[in-house]
Structure formats: structure tokens, C-alpha cells
Design a protein around this motif. Sequence first.
Motif, PDB file in Angstrom:
ATOM      1  N   ASP A   4       8.693   4.722   3.280  1.00  0.00           N
ATOM      2  CA  ASP A   4       8.880   6.142   3.555  1.00  0.00           C
ATOM      3  C   ASP A   4       9.004   6.330   5.056  1.00  0.00           C
ATOM      4  O   ASP A   4       8.219   5.761   5.818  1.00  0.00           O
ATOM      5  N   ASP A   5       9.969   7.113   5.497  1.00  0.00           N
ATOM      6  CA  ASP A   5      10.176   7.327   6.927  1.00  0.00           C
ATOM      7  C   ASP A   5       9.251   8.391   7.517  1.00  0.00           C
ATOM      8  O   ASP A   5       9.127   8.511   8.725  1.00  0.00           O
ATOM      9  N   ASP A   6       8.557   9.137   6.676  1.00  0.00           N
ATOM     10  CA  ASP A   6       7.599  10.144   7.137  1.00  0.00           C
ATOM     11  C   ASP A   6       6.253   9.458   7.355  1.00  0.00           C
ATOM     12  O   ASP A   6       5.536   9.156   6.395  1.00  0.00           O
ATOM     13  N   SER A   7       5.889   9.211   8.604  1.00  0.00           N
ATOM     14  CA  SER A   7       4.685   8.431   8.901  1.00  0.00           C
ATOM     15  C   SER A   7       3.409   9.109   8.415  1.00  0.00           C
ATOM     16  O   SER A   7       2.480   8.430   7.964  1.00  0.00           O
ATOM     17  N   GLU A   8       3.337  10.441   8.487  1.00  0.00           N
ATOM     18  CA  GLU A   8       2.136  11.136   8.017  1.00  0.00           C
ATOM     19  C   GLU A   8       1.963  10.963   6.517  1.00  0.00           C
ATOM     20  O   GLU A   8       0.865  10.676   6.039  1.00  0.00           O
ATOM     21  N   PHE A   9       3.034  11.141   5.752  1.00  0.00           N
ATOM     22  CA  PHE A   9       2.945  10.965   4.303  1.00  0.00           C
ATOM     23  C   PHE A   9       2.672   9.506   3.951  1.00  0.00           C
ATOM     24  O   PHE A   9       1.867   9.210   3.067  1.00  0.00           O
ATOM     25  N   ARG A  10       3.343   8.589   4.653  1.00  0.00           N
ATOM     26  CA  ARG A  10       3.156   7.161   4.408  1.00  0.00           C
ATOM     27  C   ARG A  10       1.691   6.776   4.633  1.00  0.00           C
ATOM     28  O   ARG A  10       1.091   6.089   3.810  1.00  0.00           O
ATOM     29  N   ASP A  11       1.087   7.257   5.712  1.00  0.00           N
ATOM     30  CA  ASP A  11      -0.320   6.960   5.997  1.00  0.00           C
ATOM     31  C   ASP A  11      -1.246   7.590   4.962  1.00  0.00           C
ATOM     32  O   ASP A  11      -2.214   6.970   4.518  1.00  0.00           O
ATOM     33  N   PHE A  12      -0.945   8.842   4.578  1.00  0.00           N
ATOM     34  CA  PHE A  12      -1.745   9.542   3.573  1.00  0.00           C
ATOM     35  C   PHE A  12      -1.746   8.784   2.242  1.00  0.00           C
ATOM     36  O   PHE A  12      -2.790   8.511   1.657  1.00  0.00           O
ATOM     37  N   LEU A  13      -0.542   8.430   1.781  1.00  0.00           N
ATOM     38  CA  LEU A  13      -0.440   7.748   0.496  1.00  0.00           C
ATOM     39  C   LEU A  13      -1.048   6.347   0.561  1.00  0.00           C
ATOM     40  O   LEU A  13      -1.732   5.921  -0.375  1.00  0.00           O
ATOM     41  N   THR A  14      -0.836   5.655   1.665  1.00  0.00           N
ATOM     42  CA  THR A  14      -1.433   4.324   1.840  1.00  0.00           C
ATOM     43  C   THR A  14      -2.946   4.401   1.741  1.00  0.00           C
ATOM     44  O   THR A  14      -3.580   3.601   1.038  1.00  0.00           O
ATOM     45  N   GLN A  15      -3.544   5.354   2.419  1.00  0.00           N
ATOM     46  CA  GLN A  15      -4.999   5.506   2.408  1.00  0.00           C
ATOM     47  C   GLN A  15      -5.513   5.769   0.989  1.00  0.00           C
ATOM     48  O   GLN A  15      -6.497   5.154   0.559  1.00  0.00           O
ATOM     49  N   HIS A  16      -4.852   6.642   0.254  1.00  0.00           N
ATOM     50  CA  HIS A  16      -5.317   6.981  -1.088  1.00  0.00           C
ATOM     51  C   HIS A  16      -5.108   5.833  -2.079  1.00  0.00           C
ATOM     52  O   HIS A  16      -5.955   5.601  -2.944  1.00  0.00           O
ATOM     53  N   LEU A  17      -4.021   5.134  -1.963  1.00  0.00           N
ATOM     54  CA  LEU A  17      -3.791   3.999  -2.859  1.00  0.00           C
ATOM     55  C   LEU A  17      -4.758   2.856  -2.562  1.00  0.00           C
ATOM     56  O   LEU A  17      -5.255   2.207  -3.487  1.00  0.00           O
ATOM     57  N   ARG A  18      -5.049   2.618  -1.299  1.00  0.00           N
ATOM     58  CA  ARG A  18      -6.026   1.582  -0.949  1.00  0.00           C
ATOM     59  C   ARG A  18      -7.408   1.937  -1.466  1.00  0.00           C
ATOM     60  O   ARG A  18      -8.175   1.048  -1.839  1.00  0.00           O
ATOM     61  N   ALA A  19      -7.741   3.231  -1.487  1.00  0.00           N
ATOM     62  CA  ALA A  19      -9.029   3.668  -2.025  1.00  0.00           C
ATOM     63  C   ALA A  19      -9.150   3.333  -3.511  1.00  0.00           C
ATOM     64  O   ALA A  19     -10.257   3.183  -4.036  1.00  0.00           O
ATOM     65  N   LEU A  20      -8.004   3.190  -4.190  1.00  0.00           N
ATOM     66  CA  LEU A  20      -7.995   2.799  -5.601  1.00  0.00           C
ATOM     67  C   LEU A  20      -8.024   1.282  -5.769  1.00  0.00           C
ATOM     68  O   LEU A  20      -8.009   0.779  -6.883  1.00  0.00           O
ATOM     69  N   GLY A  21      -8.046   0.553  -4.660  1.00  0.00           N
ATOM     70  CA  GLY A  21      -8.116  -0.893  -4.723  1.00  0.00           C
ATOM     71  C   GLY A  21      -6.772  -1.597  -4.721  1.00  0.00           C
ATOM     72  O   GLY A  21      -6.687  -2.785  -5.015  1.00  0.00           O
ATOM     73  N   ILE A  22      -5.719  -0.869  -4.371  1.00  0.00           N
ATOM     74  CA  ILE A  22      -4.381  -1.451  -4.355  1.00  0.00           C
ATOM     75  C   ILE A  22      -4.082  -1.963  -2.952  1.00  0.00           C
ATOM     76  O   ILE A  22      -4.327  -1.278  -1.961  1.00  0.00           O
TER      77      ILE A  22
END
Length: 76
Positions: free
Chosen positions: A28-46
Amino acid sequence: VSFGCGTLPGMSAPLTHEGLPSTLALVDDDSEFRDFLTQHLRALGIEVTAFADSNDLLVSDGAYGFDFYVLDLGLP
């Protein structure tokens, strides 16, 4: 982010966080969204590897070794 409310094609049971892939490529080229989604997916153990564009993904080591890919369809 909720993953427990549907099924994917070819799956007979609803997708829950226990059934999520272990490695995911996020493009994703939107760094804020990319960081947001990365953080939430990592919280799920991904294990998430994030890329700003598809070229970065394609030249990365293991570009084809992910269990799942999430792509921004509106990339320039």
C-alpha cells in the motif's frame, strides 16, 4: 479489524484469527494506512512484511513465499 464474519472461496468454515495465514505481504502506498494495518495484523500474530509499492515486493527476497497478499488496488 474483524476477521470472524465470513468465508473465503474454497473454505467451508468462517475465517477466524486462529485460521489466518502466518505470513502476509502488504502492499500500500499510503504509509499511515500501511502502518495501521501492519500493527493490527501483527497483534493477531501474523508476520507482516509491508511494501510501499509492487516493485518493492517483486524485488524482495521471498516475494513469492508469503501465505497471503493484501494489495491496494488503487496503486498509482
